[in-house]
Design a protein around this motif. Structure first.
Motif, PDB file in Angstrom:
ATOM      1  N   ILE A 112       0.864  -1.171   0.000  1.00  0.00           N
ATOM      2  CA  ILE A 112       0.000   0.000   0.000  1.00  0.00           C
ATOM      3  C   ILE A 112       0.901   1.221   0.000  1.00  0.00           C
ATOM      4  CG2 ILE A 112      -1.768   1.286   1.253  1.00  0.00           C
ATOM      5  CD1 ILE A 112      -2.749  -1.332   0.076  1.00  0.00           C
ATOM      6  N   ARG A 113       0.739   2.073  -0.997  1.00  0.00           N
ATOM      7  CA  ARG A 113       1.641   3.210  -1.118  1.00  0.00           C
ATOM      8  C   ARG A 113       0.859   4.520  -1.258  1.00  0.00           C
ATOM      9  NH1 ARG A 113       6.609   1.110  -4.899  1.00  0.00           N
ATOM     10  NH2 ARG A 113       5.067   0.821  -6.544  1.00  0.00           N
ATOM     11  N   ARG A 114       1.508   5.589  -0.885  1.00  0.00           N
ATOM     12  CA  ARG A 114       0.976   6.937  -1.093  1.00  0.00           C
ATOM     13  C   ARG A 114       2.123   7.781  -1.607  1.00  0.00           C
ATOM     14  NH1 ARG A 114      -2.446   9.275   3.580  1.00  0.00           N
ATOM     15  NH2 ARG A 114      -0.498   9.024   4.697  1.00  0.00           N
ATOM     16  N   GLY A 115       2.294   7.764  -2.919  1.00  0.00           N
ATOM     17  CA  GLY A 115       3.390   8.501  -3.527  1.00  0.00           C
ATOM     18  C   GLY A 115       4.727   8.088  -2.957  1.00  0.00           C
ATOM     19  N   ALA A 116       5.528   9.093  -2.623  1.00  0.00           N
ATOM     20  CA  ALA A 116       6.854   8.844  -2.058  1.00  0.00           C
ATOM     21  C   ALA A 116       6.836   8.839  -0.529  1.00  0.00           C
ATOM     22  CB  ALA A 116       7.831   9.904  -2.562  1.00  0.00           C
ATOM     23  N   ARG A 117       5.647   9.046   0.075  1.00  0.00           N
ATOM     24  CA  ARG A 117       5.554   9.194   1.530  1.00  0.00           C
ATOM     25  C   ARG A 117       5.416   7.871   2.269  1.00  0.00           C
ATOM     26  NH1 ARG A 117       4.120  14.091   3.818  1.00  0.00           N
ATOM     27  NH2 ARG A 117       3.044  12.922   5.453  1.00  0.00           N
ATOM     28  N   LEU A 118       4.717   6.909   1.670  1.00  0.00           N
ATOM     29  CA  LEU A 118       4.375   5.680   2.385  1.00  0.00           C
ATOM     30  C   LEU A 118       4.567   4.467   1.497  1.00  0.00           C
ATOM     31  CD1 LEU A 118       2.964   4.289   4.904  1.00  0.00           C
ATOM     32  CD2 LEU A 118       0.829   4.542   3.606  1.00  0.00           C
ATOM     33  N   ASP A 119       5.145   3.427   2.074  1.00  0.00           N
ATOM     34  CA  ASP A 119       5.277   2.146   1.374  1.00  0.00           C
ATOM     35  C   ASP A 119       5.113   1.047   2.428  1.00  0.00           C
ATOM     36  OD1 ASP A 119       5.812  -0.005  -0.224  1.00  0.00           O
ATOM     37  OD2 ASP A 119       7.734   0.734  -0.980  1.00  0.00           O
ATOM     38  N   LEU A 120       3.876   0.592   2.586  1.00  0.00           N
ATOM     39  CA  LEU A 120       3.546  -0.408   3.600  1.00  0.00           C
ATOM     40  C   LEU A 120       3.414  -1.773   2.953  1.00  0.00           C
ATOM     41  CD1 LEU A 120       2.628  -1.249   6.469  1.00  0.00           C
ATOM     42  CD2 LEU A 120       0.297  -0.622   5.778  1.00  0.00           C
ATOM     43  N   ARG A 121       4.206  -2.734   3.434  1.00  0.00           N
ATOM     44  CA  ARG A 121       4.162  -4.101   2.917  1.00  0.00           C
ATOM     45  C   ARG A 121       3.342  -4.967   3.869  1.00  0.00           C
ATOM     46  NH1 ARG A 121       8.540  -5.295  -0.800  1.00  0.00           N
ATOM     47  NH2 ARG A 121       9.769  -3.419  -1.234  1.00  0.00           N
ATOM     48  N   ILE A 122       2.302  -5.603   3.331  1.00  0.00           N
ATOM     49  CA  ILE A 122       1.424  -6.466   4.130  1.00  0.00           C
ATOM     50  C   ILE A 122       1.519  -7.890   3.585  1.00  0.00           C
ATOM     51  CG2 ILE A 122      -0.930  -6.883   4.920  1.00  0.00           C
ATOM     52  CD1 ILE A 122      -1.554  -3.954   4.316  1.00  0.00           C
ATOM     53  N   PRO A 123       2.049  -8.834   4.362  1.00  0.00           N
ATOM     54  CA  PRO A 123       2.065 -10.229   3.909  1.00  0.00           C
ATOM     55  C   PRO A 123       0.642 -10.719   3.656  1.00  0.00           C
ATOM     56  CG  PRO A 123       3.483  -9.923   5.834  1.00  0.00           C
ATOM     57  CD  PRO A 123       2.680  -8.663   5.684  1.00  0.00           C
ATOM     58  N   LEU A 124       0.443 -11.443   2.565  1.00  0.00           N
ATOM     59  CA  LEU A 124      -0.907 -11.880   2.216  1.00  0.00           C
ATOM     60  C   LEU A 124      -1.537 -12.752   3.299  1.00  0.00           C
ATOM     61  CD1 LEU A 124      -0.564 -12.686  -1.592  1.00  0.00           C
ATOM     62  CD2 LEU A 124      -1.583 -10.689  -0.520  1.00  0.00           C
ATOM     63  N   GLU A 125      -0.706 -13.513   4.021  1.00  0.00           N
ATOM     64  CA  GLU A 125      -1.268 -14.392   5.051  1.00  0.00           C
ATOM     65  C   GLU A 125      -1.861 -13.622   6.227  1.00  0.00           C
ATOM     66  OE1 GLU A 125       3.287 -14.341   5.765  1.00  0.00           O
ATOM     67  OE2 GLU A 125       1.899 -14.428   4.062  1.00  0.00           O
ATOM     68  N   ARG A 126      -1.576 -12.320   6.311  1.00  0.00           N
ATOM     69  CA  ARG A 126      -2.137 -11.513   7.388  1.00  0.00           C
ATOM     70  C   ARG A 126      -3.435 -10.809   6.995  1.00  0.00           C
ATOM     71  NH1 ARG A 126       2.630  -8.627  10.981  1.00  0.00           N
ATOM     72  NH2 ARG A 126       4.053 -10.411  11.045  1.00  0.00           N
ATOM     73  N   ILE A 127      -3.852 -10.976   5.758  1.00  0.00           N
ATOM     74  CA  ILE A 127      -5.078 -10.322   5.297  1.00  0.00           C
ATOM     75  C   ILE A 127      -6.272 -11.225   5.590  1.00  0.00           C
ATOM     76  CG2 ILE A 127      -6.325  -9.411   3.307  1.00  0.00           C
ATOM     77  CD1 ILE A 127      -3.662  -8.677   2.066  1.00  0.00           C
ATOM     78  N   ALA A 128      -7.187 -10.733   6.420  1.00  0.00           N
ATOM     79  CA  ALA A 128      -8.401 -11.487   6.740  1.00  0.00           C
ATOM     80  C   ALA A 128      -9.484 -11.226   5.690  1.00  0.00           C
ATOM     81  CB  ALA A 128      -8.913 -11.097   8.128  1.00  0.00           C
ATOM     82  N   SER A 129      -9.591  -9.991   5.242  1.00  0.00           N
ATOM     83  CA  SER A 129     -10.609  -9.660   4.247  1.00  0.00           C
ATOM     84  C   SER A 129     -10.255  -8.354   3.556  1.00  0.00           C
ATOM     85  CB  SER A 129     -11.994  -9.527   4.903  1.00  0.00           C
ATOM     86  OG  SER A 129     -12.015  -8.429   5.807  1.00  0.00           O
ATOM     87  N   ALA A 130     -10.809  -8.183   2.360  1.00  0.00           N
ATOM     88  CA  ALA A 130     -10.679  -6.938   1.594  1.00  0.00           C
ATOM     89  C   ALA A 130     -12.029  -6.665   0.967  1.00  0.00           C
ATOM     90  CB  ALA A 130      -9.598  -7.063   0.526  1.00  0.00           C
ATOM     91  N   ARG A 131     -12.542  -5.459   1.151  1.00  0.00           N
ATOM     92  CA  ARG A 131     -13.890  -5.157   0.647  1.00  0.00           C
ATOM     93  C   ARG A 131     -13.981  -3.719   0.157  1.00  0.00           C
ATOM     94  NH1 ARG A 131     -14.242  -4.714   6.228  1.00  0.00           N
ATOM     95  NH2 ARG A 131     -15.238  -2.797   7.003  1.00  0.00           N
ATOM     96  N   TYR A 132     -14.954  -3.493  -0.717  1.00  0.00           N
ATOM     97  CA  TYR A 132     -15.234  -2.131  -1.174  1.00  0.00           C
ATOM     98  C   TYR A 132     -15.914  -1.381  -0.041  1.00  0.00           C
ATOM     99  CZ  TYR A 132     -17.225   1.780  -3.717  1.00  0.00           C
ATOM    100  OH  TYR A 132     -17.570   3.042  -4.119  1.00  0.00           O
ATOM    101  N   ASP A 133     -15.415  -0.178   0.245  1.00  0.00           N
ATOM    102  CA  ASP A 133     -15.930   0.577   1.389  1.00  0.00           C
ATOM    103  C   ASP A 133     -15.581   2.048   1.179  1.00  0.00           C
ATOM    104  OD1 ASP A 133     -16.917   1.316   3.860  1.00  0.00           O
ATOM    105  OD2 ASP A 133     -15.151   0.643   4.974  1.00  0.00           O
ATOM    106  N   LEU A 134     -16.463   2.768   0.480  1.00  0.00           N
ATOM    107  CA  LEU A 134     -16.192   4.172   0.165  1.00  0.00           C
ATOM    108  C   LEU A 134     -16.350   5.026   1.419  1.00  0.00           C
ATOM    109  CD1 LEU A 134     -15.545   6.302  -1.985  1.00  0.00           C
ATOM    110  CD2 LEU A 134     -18.013   6.503  -2.404  1.00  0.00           C
TER     111      LEU A 134
END
Length: 202
Positions: A112-134
């Protein structure tokens, strides 16, 4: 703030500046940073493009106007010209960083990145769910354990984790989060790409 901490933060800011300057070059040659052959790039810069170009237009107009006003004062004119041109370059660079550093869905991790400010690496095994949520998060309010990576004041994907991950801010502050909210130009396609790589039971 101690001298050591000041030096560390100065180095971090200098590194950030180097990243967005590098992004300008990548943008010009239409290349992305950190996207491998097996990865899926998830863009998010479209939402901020109009604002970025609008700011560039305003700063260019300001540069021209100030140049006329200070024409009779060459020394001050030169200083202001350099500052104004740097501001235009920085705005373009920050947008270029968002374009060339997309979120990345890879075989082993989600970045997950935000330009040059953030670069967060999340191992896939730690993801419980991903959903659309505006959502339109309030920049002045934050929830414990939740990271809002908003673009143009909005997020469209919520990712829940089974274990927290550590987020390192631009100046080095470390925070544990169990929920990440981010934005994508095509959120449904991004969610499908993430779910495709998750275990079947999730």
């Amino acid at each position: 703030m101690g001298i050591k901490e000041f030096i560390t933060q100065t180095r971090r800011l200098a590194a950030h500046e180097g990243r967005w300057m590098t992004s300008l070059g990548l943008w010009m040659v239409r290349r992305s940073h950190g996207v491998g052959e097996a990865d899926i790039a998830v863009g998010y810069a479209r939402a901020q493009a109009a604002m970025a170009y609008g700011m560039v237009f305003v700063f260019v107009v300001e540069t021209v106007g100030v140049s006329f006003l200070l024409a009779e004062y060459p020394d001050i004119h030169l200083v202001m010209l350099v500052l104004d041109l740097y501001t235009v370059l920085m705005v373009l660079g920050l947008h270029a960083a968002a374009v060339t550093r997309p979120h990345v869905v890879g075989p082993g991790e989600l970045r997950i990145r935000r330009g040059a400010r953030l670069d967060l690496r999340i191992p896939l095994e730690r993801i419980a769910s991903a959903r659309y949520d505006l959502r339109f998060p309030d920049a002045n309010k934050s929830e414990d354990g939740v990271l809002d990576v908003a673009i143009a004041s909005q997020t469209s994907i919520t990712i829940e984790l089974t274990q927290p991950v550590t987020v390192v801010s631009l100046l080095g502050r470390r925070t544990e989060v169990h929920t990440v909210r981010c934005h994508a130009d095509e959120p449904q396609a991004a969610i499908a790409a993430i779910k495709k790589l998750l275990p079947v039971d999730r």
